[in-house]
Design a protein around this motif. Structure first.
Motif, PDB file in Angstrom:
ATOM      1  N   THR A  37       0.845  -1.194   0.000  1.00  0.00           N
ATOM      2  CA  THR A  37       0.000   0.000   0.000  1.00  0.00           C
ATOM      3  C   THR A  37       0.883   1.247   0.000  1.00  0.00           C
ATOM      4  O   THR A  37       0.630   2.209  -0.730  1.00  0.00           O
ATOM      5  CB  THR A  37      -0.927   0.012   1.227  1.00  0.00           C
ATOM      6  OG1 THR A  37      -1.854  -1.067   1.133  1.00  0.00           O
ATOM      7  CG2 THR A  37      -1.695   1.327   1.327  1.00  0.00           C
ATOM      8  N   CYS A  38       1.938   1.219   0.807  1.00  0.00           N
ATOM      9  CA  CYS A  38       2.878   2.342   0.865  1.00  0.00           C
ATOM     10  C   CYS A  38       3.584   2.545  -0.476  1.00  0.00           C
ATOM     11  O   CYS A  38       3.780   3.682  -0.928  1.00  0.00           O
ATOM     12  CB  CYS A  38       3.915   2.109   1.960  1.00  0.00           C
ATOM     13  SG  CYS A  38       3.260   2.124   3.645  1.00  0.00           S
ATOM     14  N   ALA A  41       1.111   4.095  -2.886  1.00  0.00           N
ATOM     15  CA  ALA A  41       0.771   5.453  -2.457  1.00  0.00           C
ATOM     16  C   ALA A  41       1.866   6.437  -2.852  1.00  0.00           C
ATOM     17  O   ALA A  41       1.590   7.578  -3.231  1.00  0.00           O
ATOM     18  CB  ALA A  41       0.548   5.482  -0.946  1.00  0.00           C
ATOM     19  N   THR A 209      -5.061   5.826  -1.344  1.00  0.00           N
ATOM     20  CA  THR A 209      -4.381   6.520  -0.242  1.00  0.00           C
ATOM     21  C   THR A 209      -3.435   7.588  -0.763  1.00  0.00           C
ATOM     22  O   THR A 209      -3.408   8.725  -0.266  1.00  0.00           O
ATOM     23  CB  THR A 209      -3.605   5.524   0.628  1.00  0.00           C
ATOM     24  OG1 THR A 209      -4.497   4.518   1.121  1.00  0.00           O
ATOM     25  CG2 THR A 209      -2.926   6.225   1.795  1.00  0.00           C
ATOM     26  N   THR A 344      -9.921   8.004  -7.681  1.00  0.00           N
ATOM     27  CA  THR A 344      -9.797   6.861  -6.768  1.00  0.00           C
ATOM     28  C   THR A 344     -10.881   5.818  -7.009  1.00  0.00           C
ATOM     29  O   THR A 344     -10.710   4.648  -6.649  1.00  0.00           O
ATOM     30  CB  THR A 344      -9.872   7.327  -5.296  1.00  0.00           C
ATOM     31  OG1 THR A 344     -11.146   7.934  -5.052  1.00  0.00           O
ATOM     32  CG2 THR A 344      -8.769   8.322  -4.986  1.00  0.00           C
TER      33      THR A 344
END
Length: 522
Positions: A37-38, A41, A209, A344
Motif C-alpha cells: 500500500t505504501c 501510495a 491513499t 480513486t
C-alpha cells in the motif's frame, strides 16, 4: 537462519510464549498489505500534480447536487489552484512540450523500475527479504520526498526531476518480488487465487491513499504532495523491519511447500509448534537462475500478457486525474484536487476486479481463461467510458468503476496468484527460493509496458484523447490474445475433467491447477 524480526522478539518476551502458525500468517498478510500500500501510495503524487505543473488556462465550475459533490467537485478555488489557472504552472513542465516532458518523467521512473525488477527478483531470492524490502521502502521514501523538495528549493532543471524519478524507480523495484515471495512462502496453493485477490487490494488501496494524501496538501504547494507519501512509505519500511517474518523457517515453522506439509495435509498449529527447531534455515535454500525461471511453463506467455495489461493499467494510474481535470463532465470541469479524489473510484472497481478474478480462477482452476476473459471485456468498457463518461458525473463514476474492474482484475491475478503458482512450480521440487525471481520476470516484463503506456499518452494526448483510448483498447485486445494458447489448453483440461468428474469423486482425486502446477497436459 535469518534473524527474528526485533518487533516479534519483543512480543515473544512480553507474552512469554510464541504465536501460533495461523497468527503469523495473519501478521504476514497485514504487514505485506501495508507495505505495498505504501509503495503504490508513493507512486501516485506525480499523477495528481500533473495539472499543477502543466495547467490549462481556462476552466468553468459549478456545484453538483450529487451526495458527495464536495468531495469530487470544489466550488471555491484554493490559492494554489488560482495560481494554476493563471497559466503559470511550473517550469520546465509548463511549455508547449509539457505533456511530453511529463510522459518522459513517467518513462524514467518505470524504465528504471522495470530494469531494476529483474535484478531485484534474483537478489530477493538470495538475500534476507525483510532487510531487502526495508531498504527499498526507506530509499523510495527519501527520493520521492527529494523530488518534492524541488518545489521549496525552486529547482526548474528537468534533469533533477528525471534523476530523482530514476533512482526512486530502482528502489521501488524491490517491492513487488519481495512481497509476493513472502506471501508465497507462507501460503500453499489452496484458495490462493481468492486469498491473493483480496490481499492484492493493497494496489488499489495504495492508489487511493496516495491520491488522497497528495490531494489533501496540494493547496500548500505541490512539493508537499510528494513529501507526505514519501514519509508514509518511510514509516512503512520501519514497520516491515520490526514485524515481517519472510519465511516460516525463520521463526521455526515448516514451509507449506514441503511435501510433508502439503496444503491439503498441513499439520495443525500444535503440530507445527512441536516441529519448531527442526526446520532447515531459509538461508540454506538456493535460488534458481534467470534462464531456469524463464523456462517454467507459462512464465513467458503470462509475462507478455502482463506487458500489455500494465500498459493499460498504468496509463490510468498516471494520467486519469489529468484526463478528468481537462475533460468536461456534464458540461463542466472538475478542480485539480477533485479530479484526484474522483480518480480513486477507478481503483475501487479494481479492488472488486481483483477479488472476482481470484475467486473465479479458483473455482474454474483456470487462471488463463479468467485473465483473458476480463481483458476482452475491458475493451467495450473502455469504449463506453470514453463515449459516455462525459454525459454526467454519475455516469462517469459508474463507467469508471466498471473499467477499473475489468482492467485491474487480470492485472491483479497475474501479478499475484499466477506468479505464486509458477514460482512454486513442481519442477522446482519445493524450492520456494524461485518465487521472487519468477515474480520479477513477469512483473518486470509488465513494467516495460507500464513505462510505454504513460509515455505514449504524453504524446497522443496532444492529438486528442480518442487516440489514447484507441491505444488502450488495442493493448487490452493483444493482452487477451497472447493467452490464447494457454486458454485453449485449459479448456481442453476442463473438458476432460468434466467427463471424468465422477471417476475423480470415486477415487478422491485432488483438484489440480491446469498448466501452472507442472502436471503433464495431453
Amino acid at each position: 537462519m535469518a534473524a527474528t524480526p526485533p518487533g516479534i522478539s519483543l512480543i515473544r518476551r512480553l507474552r512469554g510464549k510464541d504465536w501460533r502458525f495461523s497468527t503469523y500468517r495473519y501478521v504476514v498478510l497485514l504487514v505485506t498489505f501495508l507495505a505495498y500500500t505504501c509503495y503504490h501510495a508513493s507512486r501516485k503524487p506525480s499523477s495528481i500534480v500533473k495539472s499543477v505543473l502543466d495547467p490549462q488556462p481556462t476552466k468553468s465550475r459549478r456545484l453538483y447536487p450529487w451526495p458527495v459533490g464536495r468531495v469530487f467537485i470544489k466550488d471555491d478555488l484554493s490559492e494554489s489552484e488560482s495560481y494554476v489557472l493563471s497559466g503559470k504552472g511550473w517550469a520546465p513542465f509548463n511549455g508547449d512540450d509539457g505533456p511530453a516532458k511529463l510522459g518522459e518523467i513517467d518513462l524514467a521512473f518505470l524504465a528504471c523500475y522495470s530494469i531494476g525488477m529483474y535484478f531485484a527478483g534474483h537478489l530477493g531470492d538470495t538475500l534476507d527479504l525483510r532487510l531487502f524490502l526495508t531498504t527499498g521502502m526507506i530509499g523510495s521514501g527519501i527520493f520521492v520526498a527529494i523530488f518534492g523538495m524541488g518545489f521549496f528549493w525552486g529547482i526548474h532543471a528537468f534533469w533533477f526531476y528525471l534523476v530523482m524519478q530514476m533512482v526512486a524507480g530502482l528502489f521501488q523495484a524491490t517491492g513487488w518480488p519481495s512481497v509476493v515471495a513472502v506471501i508465497g512462502n507462507w501460503f500453499g496453493k489452496r484458495k490462493r487465487g481468492l486469498i491473493m485477490g483480496i490481499w492484492n487490494a493493497h494496489t488499489s488501496v495504495g492508489n487511493i491513499t496516495g491520491s488522497l494524501l497528495a490531494a489533501s496538501v496540494l493547496q500548500y504547494g505541490w512539493g508537499w504532495s510528494f513529501i507526505l507519501p514519501g514519509a508514509f512509505i518511510f514509516m512503512g519500511g520501519i514497520l516491515v523491519f520490526l514485524f515481517l517474518a519472510a519465511y516460516p523457517e525463520d521463526v521455526g515453522f515448516p514451509c507449506p511447500h514441503d511435501s510433508a506439509v502439503d496444503a491439503a495435509m498441513r499439520p495443525t498449529d500444535e503440530e507445527s509448534q512441536a516441529k519448531k527447531g527442526e526446520q532447515p534455515a531459509s538461508s540454506n535454500k538456493r535460488g534458481v537462475g534467470f534462464i531456469q525461471a524463464c523456462l517454467i511453463p507459462g512464465v513467458i506467455p503470462f509475462a507478455l500478457c502482463l506487458y500489455f495489461t500494465k500498459l493499460v493499467a498504468y496509463t490510468f494510474l498516471y494520467w486519469l486525474p489529468f484526463y478528468l481535470s481537462q475533460t468536461e463532465i456534464g458540461g463542466e470541469h472538475v478542480s485539480v484536487k477533485s479530479a484526484g479524489n474522483l480518480s480513486t473510484l477507478f481503483d475501487v472497481g479494481g479492488i472488486v476486479g481483483g477479488i472476482l478474478t481470484g475467486y473465479i480462477s479458483d473455482k474454474l482452476n483456470a487462471r488463463a481463461i479468467t485473465a483473458a476473459s476480463f481483458m476482452f471485456a475491458a475493451i467495450p468498457s473502455l469504449l463506453l467510458y470514453r463515449s459516455y463518461g462525459g454525459v454526467s458525473m454519475t455516469m462517469n463514476i459508474i463507467l469508471m468503476m466498471v473499467a477499473g474492474l475489468f482492467v485491474n482484475g487480470p492485472y491483479a491475478l497475474i501479478t499475484t496468484a499466477v506468479s505464486a503458482d509458477l514460482g512454486t512450480h513442481s519442477s522446482l521440487k519445493g524450492n520456494s527460493r524461485a518465487l521472487a525471481t519468477v515474480t520479477a520476470i513477469i512483473d518486470g516484463t509488465g513494467s516495460v509496458g507500464a513505462a510505454l503506456g504513460p509515455l505514449l499518452t504524453g504524446f497522443l494526448s496532444t492529438k486528442g484523447w480518442d487516440a489514447v483510448f484507441q491505444m488502450l483498447m488495442a493493448g487490452a485486445l493483444i493482452a487477451g490474445l497472447l493467452l490464447s494458447r494457454l486458454v485453449m489448453r485449459e479448456i481442453s483440461v476442463l473438458s476432460k475433467r468434466k467427463s471424468t468428474s465422477s471417476s475423480q469423486q470415486i477415487h478422491g482425486g485432488p483438484e489440480s491447477q491446469p498448466l501452472l502446477n507442472g502436471q503433464s497436459q495431453t
